[in-house]
Write a protein that holds these residues in place. Structure first.
Motif, PDB file in Angstrom:
ATOM      1  N   ALA A   1       0.860  -1.186   0.000  1.00 55.92           N
ATOM      2  CA  ALA A   1       0.000   0.000   0.000  1.00 55.92           C
ATOM      3  C   ALA A   1       0.893   1.233   0.000  1.00 55.92           C
ATOM      4  N   GLN A   2       1.491   1.498  -1.168  1.00 57.73           N
ATOM      5  CA  GLN A   2       2.340   2.663  -1.334  1.00 57.73           C
ATOM      6  C   GLN A   2       3.411   2.700  -0.244  1.00 57.73           C
ATOM      7  N   GLN A   3       4.243   1.693  -0.214  1.00 56.55           N
ATOM      8  CA  GLN A   3       5.244   1.573   0.824  1.00 56.55           C
ATOM      9  C   GLN A   3       6.398   2.523   0.539  1.00 56.55           C
ATOM     10  N   THR A   4       6.462   3.599   1.292  1.00 52.36           N
ATOM     11  CA  THR A   4       7.533   4.573   1.154  1.00 52.36           C
ATOM     12  C   THR A   4       7.980   5.003   2.537  1.00 52.36           C
ATOM     13  N   PRO A   5       9.087   4.465   3.057  1.00 54.28           N
ATOM     14  CA  PRO A   5       9.939   3.442   2.444  1.00 54.28           C
ATOM     15  C   PRO A   5       9.344   2.051   2.591  1.00 54.28           C
ATOM     16  N   ILE A   6       9.973   1.062   1.936  1.00 54.17           N
ATOM     17  CA  ILE A   6       9.504  -0.312   2.012  1.00 54.17           C
ATOM     18  C   ILE A   6       9.798  -0.864   3.408  1.00 54.17           C
ATOM     19  N   SER A   7       8.845  -1.575   3.944  1.00 49.76           N
ATOM     20  CA  SER A   7       9.021  -2.180   5.262  1.00 49.76           C
ATOM     21  C   SER A   7      10.159  -3.193   5.238  1.00 49.76           C
ATOM     22  N   ASP A   8      11.025  -3.156   6.263  1.00 55.05           N
ATOM     23  CA  ASP A   8      12.125  -4.123   6.346  1.00 55.05           C
ATOM     24  C   ASP A   8      11.731  -5.361   7.129  1.00 55.05           C
ATOM     25  N   ARG A   9      10.489  -5.427   7.636  1.00 58.74           N
ATOM     26  CA  ARG A   9       9.966  -6.601   8.307  1.00 58.74           C
ATOM     27  C   ARG A   9       8.645  -6.988   7.656  1.00 58.74           C
ATOM     28  N   ILE A  10       8.372  -8.282   7.566  1.00 60.63           N
ATOM     29  CA  ILE A  10       7.093  -8.754   7.070  1.00 60.63           C
ATOM     30  C   ILE A  10       6.554  -9.811   8.020  1.00 60.63           C
ATOM     31  N   LEU A  11       5.247  -9.994   8.007  1.00 59.29           N
ATOM     32  CA  LEU A  11       4.573 -10.971   8.847  1.00 59.29           C
ATOM     33  C   LEU A  11       4.095 -12.115   7.965  1.00 59.29           C
ATOM     34  N   VAL A  12       4.568 -13.330   8.259  1.00 64.43           N
ATOM     35  CA  VAL A  12       4.257 -14.474   7.414  1.00 64.43           C
ATOM     36  C   VAL A  12       3.723 -15.619   8.263  1.00 64.43           C
ATOM     37  N   SER A  13       2.929 -16.469   7.648  1.00 60.43           N
ATOM     38  CA  SER A  13       2.438 -17.672   8.317  1.00 60.43           C
ATOM     39  C   SER A  13       2.605 -18.849   7.369  1.00 60.43           C
ATOM     40  N   ASN A  14       2.374 -20.039   7.881  1.00 61.83           N
ATOM     41  CA  ASN A  14       2.411 -21.232   7.050  1.00 61.83           C
ATOM     42  C   ASN A  14       1.390 -22.220   7.589  1.00 61.83           C
ATOM     43  N   SER A  15       1.343 -23.395   7.006  1.00 61.39           N
ATOM     44  CA  SER A  15       0.290 -24.349   7.352  1.00 61.39           C
ATOM     45  C   SER A  15       0.369 -24.828   8.791  1.00 61.39           C
ATOM     46  N   ARG A  16       1.514 -24.608   9.470  1.00 58.67           N
ATOM     47  CA  ARG A  16       1.679 -25.076  10.840  1.00 58.67           C
ATOM     48  C   ARG A  16       1.409 -23.996  11.879  1.00 58.67           C
TER      49      ARG A  16
END
Length: 389
Positions: A25-40
């Motif tokens: 969403a118009q990342q200025t600046p780009i986030s250096d952290r992201i939130l991820v999940s997986n099947s577990r």
């Protein structure tokens, strides 16, 4: 956001097993952290009408466990998920024998015995305290307060006597608080706010630096939001309005976002942009910051230092939109934005906690009629390296 960066973010999600597409969403600046999940990282495989989640080490094994409030207007079973370490929730227990119309659950040592107890707020059914024996085994719930349209609970030492009291918000009905005697015996309800307030959330903080805890009310149904100043005797008659006066605010978080030493407010709104109000140290607010150019449908907001730069960041739970993380660039007005979770999800609440022990806060979402997920906090460059491998 460029097509190239959008494609990279989608590929990262797929490689990491992320069930939701991260949409920039118009990342200025780009986030250096992201939130991820997986099947577990889902809490089991059962879809419930979850309204809130709360966390704490319930069995004293050093891992952060989860209590889930299910049902909202329809009775469902509240659940306890025990963390086996590294965000593996391989055991689930029922909280109590009966199903409830639960909107809220909170965790604290209510009886002063050193372990964490659970307080549950129900819609038009008795609220309950469940006392822990230290092994995440709970006694039968003890009722407290009055039956009402409960939407949230807040636990705080409101009277500064060393134990945890309970504040109860009720949509379209009288809000109240109950004082604890230190042994989990809650006294008679004492009202705060107006009788017809549609309060969804209340936060306790000393906004005017007089040494007494004030109340910050987030009201729905286009009602005025208020700060209720404490007179030192648990009287909250002095009111300071904030917001536009017709907001649809569902949650509020408090913290010093711009580093000036004063407490600021972050508002989660429905049908309008989310907003930051910068405090003046006297209980009122001056400058403000809109966090988007379009309307949000945000049901909860939390403050935490997500990238460990000693500046508080923001995480919003959204309905019909992907959830959002805002990394504060230091002044409370500039943020790097990333999104996580399914855009079609109905995320009623969230909690921020380090579930896997890497010192970075992760996010657990409370989704209505969907699985609840733990999103692990990862550096973006790590995701890029994994993509290349």
């Amino acid at each position: 956001m460029s097509v190239r960066l959008m494609t990279l973010m989608v590929l990262i999600c797929l490689v990491l097993g992320e069930p939701a597409i991260l949409r920039g969403a118009q990342q200025t600046p780009i986030s250096d952290r992201i939130l991820v999940s997986n099947s577990r990282t889902s809490l089991g495989t059962q879809k419930n009408l979850t309204a809130s989640v709360r966390v704490g080490d319930l069995n004293a094994d050093g891992n952060i466990d989860v209590v889930v409030a299910n049902g909202r207007h329809w009775p469902q079973q509240n659940l306890i998920f025990l963390n086996q370490g590294n965000a593996r929730f391989n055991q689930v227990w029922s909280l109590g024998a009966n199903q409830s119309t639960s909107y809220a659950t909170e965790i604290a040592d209510m009886d002063g015995d050193g372990d964490l107890d659970v307080v549950v707020g129900n819609d038009m059914a008795p609220n309950l305290i469940f006392l822990n024996n230290g092994r995440a085994e709970f006694q039968k719930g003890v009722p407290f307060g009055t039956v009402s349209s409960v939407r949230s609970l807040t636990l705080s030492d409101l009277d500064s006597d060393g134990d945890v009291d309970v504040l109860v918000t009720c949509r379209g009905r009288q809000n109240y608080f109950c004082l604890n005697d230190g042994k989990a015996n809650l006294g008679n309800p004492k009202p705060f706010g107006e009788q017809s307030d549609s309060t969804i959330d209340v936060v306790v903080a000393d906004l005017n630096r007089d040494g007494f805890n004030d109340l910050i009310l987030a009201n729905r149904d286009h009602q005025q939001n208020f700060v209720l100043l404490n007179d030192g005797k648990l009287g909250f008659d002095q009111k300071i309005p904030f917001g536009t006066g017709t907001d649809e605010t569902r949650s509020v978080a408090v913290g010093d976002l711009n580093g000036d030493g004063n407490l600021d407010l972050a508002l989660a709104n429905i049908g309008e942009p989310n907003q930051i109000l910068f405090g003046n140290g006297k209980g009122a607010f001056g400058d403000s910051k809109l966090l988007s150019e379009s309307s949000n449908s945000s049901y909860a907001v939390a403050l935490a230092d997500m990238n460990q730069d000693e500046v508080p960041d923001l995480v919003f739970a959204n309905v019909g939109q992907a959830n959002t993380m805002y990394l504060n660039q230091g002044d409370g007005k500039r943020y790097a934005i990333s999104q996580f979770g399914l855009p079609e999800a109905r995320t009623y609440g969230l909690v921020v906690e380090d579930f896997n022990g890497d010192s970075y806060p992760d996010v657990l979402t409370a989704n209505s009629d969907a699985l609840n997920w733990v999103y692990l906090n990862r550096p973006l460059n790590r995701a890029k390296r994994k993509l290349k491998e």
